[in-house]
Design a protein around this motif. Structure first.
Motif, PDB file in Angstrom:
ATOM      1  N   GLY A 280      53.175  12.046  39.492  1.00 21.77           N
ATOM      2  CA  GLY A 280      52.273  10.867  39.881  1.00 21.77           C
ATOM      3  C   GLY A 280      51.500  10.473  38.708  1.00 21.77           C
ATOM      4  N   GLY A 281      50.931  11.375  37.865  1.00 22.67           N
ATOM      5  CA  GLY A 281      50.397  10.974  36.958  1.00 22.67           C
ATOM      6  C   GLY A 281      50.863  10.308  35.565  1.00 22.67           C
ATOM      7  N   GLY A 282      52.254  10.626  35.767  1.00 23.87           N
ATOM      8  CA  GLY A 282      53.142   9.962  34.602  1.00 23.87           C
ATOM      9  C   GLY A 282      53.580   8.789  35.172  1.00 23.87           C
TER      10      GLY A 282
ATOM     11  N   MET B 294      50.135  12.247  32.716  1.00 24.33           N
ATOM     12  CA  MET B 294      49.511  11.054  32.086  1.00 24.33           C
ATOM     13  C   MET B 294      49.974  10.772  30.668  1.00 24.33           C
ATOM     14  N   ALA B 295      49.733  11.962  29.926  1.00 21.34           N
ATOM     15  CA  ALA B 295      49.838  12.075  28.294  1.00 21.34           C
ATOM     16  C   ALA B 295      51.357  11.588  28.326  1.00 21.34           C
ATOM     17  N   VAL B 296      52.104  12.338  28.787  1.00 20.04           N
ATOM     18  CA  VAL B 296      53.765  11.954  28.568  1.00 20.04           C
ATOM     19  C   VAL B 296      54.155  10.560  28.961  1.00 20.04           C
ATOM     20  N   GLY B 297      53.598  10.330  30.215  1.00 17.31           N
ATOM     21  CA  GLY B 297      53.879   8.740  30.748  1.00 17.31           C
ATOM     22  C   GLY B 297      53.459   7.811  29.871  1.00 17.31           C
ATOM     23  N   ALA B 298      52.487   7.970  28.795  1.00 17.46           N
ATOM     24  CA  ALA B 298      51.946   6.915  28.031  1.00 17.46           C
ATOM     25  C   ALA B 298      52.637   6.925  26.861  1.00 17.46           C
ATOM     26  N   THR B 299      53.503   7.869  26.643  1.00 22.02           N
ATOM     27  CA  THR B 299      54.216   7.798  25.482  1.00 22.02           C
ATOM     28  C   THR B 299      55.848   7.594  25.401  1.00 22.02           C
TER      29      THR B 299
END
Length: 223
Positions: free
Chosen positions: A46-48, A217-222
């Motif tokens: 979900g964060g991603g 979140m970090a992976v989803g942003a990249t």
């Protein structure tokens, strides 16, 4: 003298909750592990920015994989423990046979010694393995309890998504409630304060979910 012996027998004869074997231990670990594993998995996806469908698919896959993994691990662990206890019995019988005792009599002596809580084998097995050689847990019971309770725990954070609600906060809230009450119940089973166990489980679950959410979140942003 008889009074002292009776008191000692009562002290050793009282029953304990099934924490170290049987079904309760794997059931407790299974439920808590399933809950924390899947809420962390869902939080990470979900964060991603994962879609509703992807979160459901990931959660169900995590439920199935984790439940069978836990069941397999419990089966192997309990089976190995029981086999080790039986090996201790055979070793004791072999010791008697090497000293000239008839094989059948040696086996019977070893069996009777292991059945007496004040005898050497039982003391050795209890000290080394933490189990009662006459009350060994069933690997099938342990595996079944672990599989079912892991699935139940893992299902809790998935409930909103299965109901058609794409709400990560609701899923996290349900998991938090389950962790709080589950941790409290486990604490009561082991004669510890309810709120101490509840808060500990809640904090550990929140930490796991929080870390995986940030990773997501970090992976989803990249990507």
């Amino acid at each position: 003298m008889s009074t002292a012996s009776g008191t000692q027998s009562e002290a050793h004869g009282h029953t304990h909750r099934d924490v170290s074997g049987g079904w309760l231990r794997p059931a407790v670990f299974g439920a808590m592990d399933g809950l924390v594993t899947n809420v962390s998995l869902i939080a990470g996806v979900g964060g991603g920015g994962g879609s509703h469908q992807f979160i459901v698919l990931t959660g169900l896959a995590g439920l199935a994989a984790g439940a069978f993994s836990m069941a397999t691990g419990e089966f192997v662990s309990v089976s190995s423990q029981n086999e080790l206890v039986e090996s201790e019995r055979r070793e004791l019988a072999e010791t008697f046979r090497m000293r000239g005792v008839d094989p059948e009599l040696a086996d019977e002596v070893a069996r009777q010694l292991s059945a007496q809580p004040d005898r050497a084998l039982s003391v050795h097995v209890r000290e080394e393995l933490g189990v009662d050689p006459e009350e060994l847990p069933s690997p099938y019971t342990a595996a079944g309890a672990s599989l079912v309770t892991f699935a139940i725990g893992a299902l809790i954070p998935l409930i909103p998504y299965l109901a058609g609600l794409n709400s990560l906060p609701l899923a996290l809230g349900l998991a938090a409630l389950a962790a709080f009450f589950g941790g409290g119940l486990v604490a009561r089973l082991t004669d510890r304060p309810f709120f101490r166990g509840a808060l500990r489980q809640l904090l550990l679950g929140a930490l796991a979910a929080g870390v995986t959410y940030l990773v997501g979140m970090a992976v989803g942003a990249t990507i």
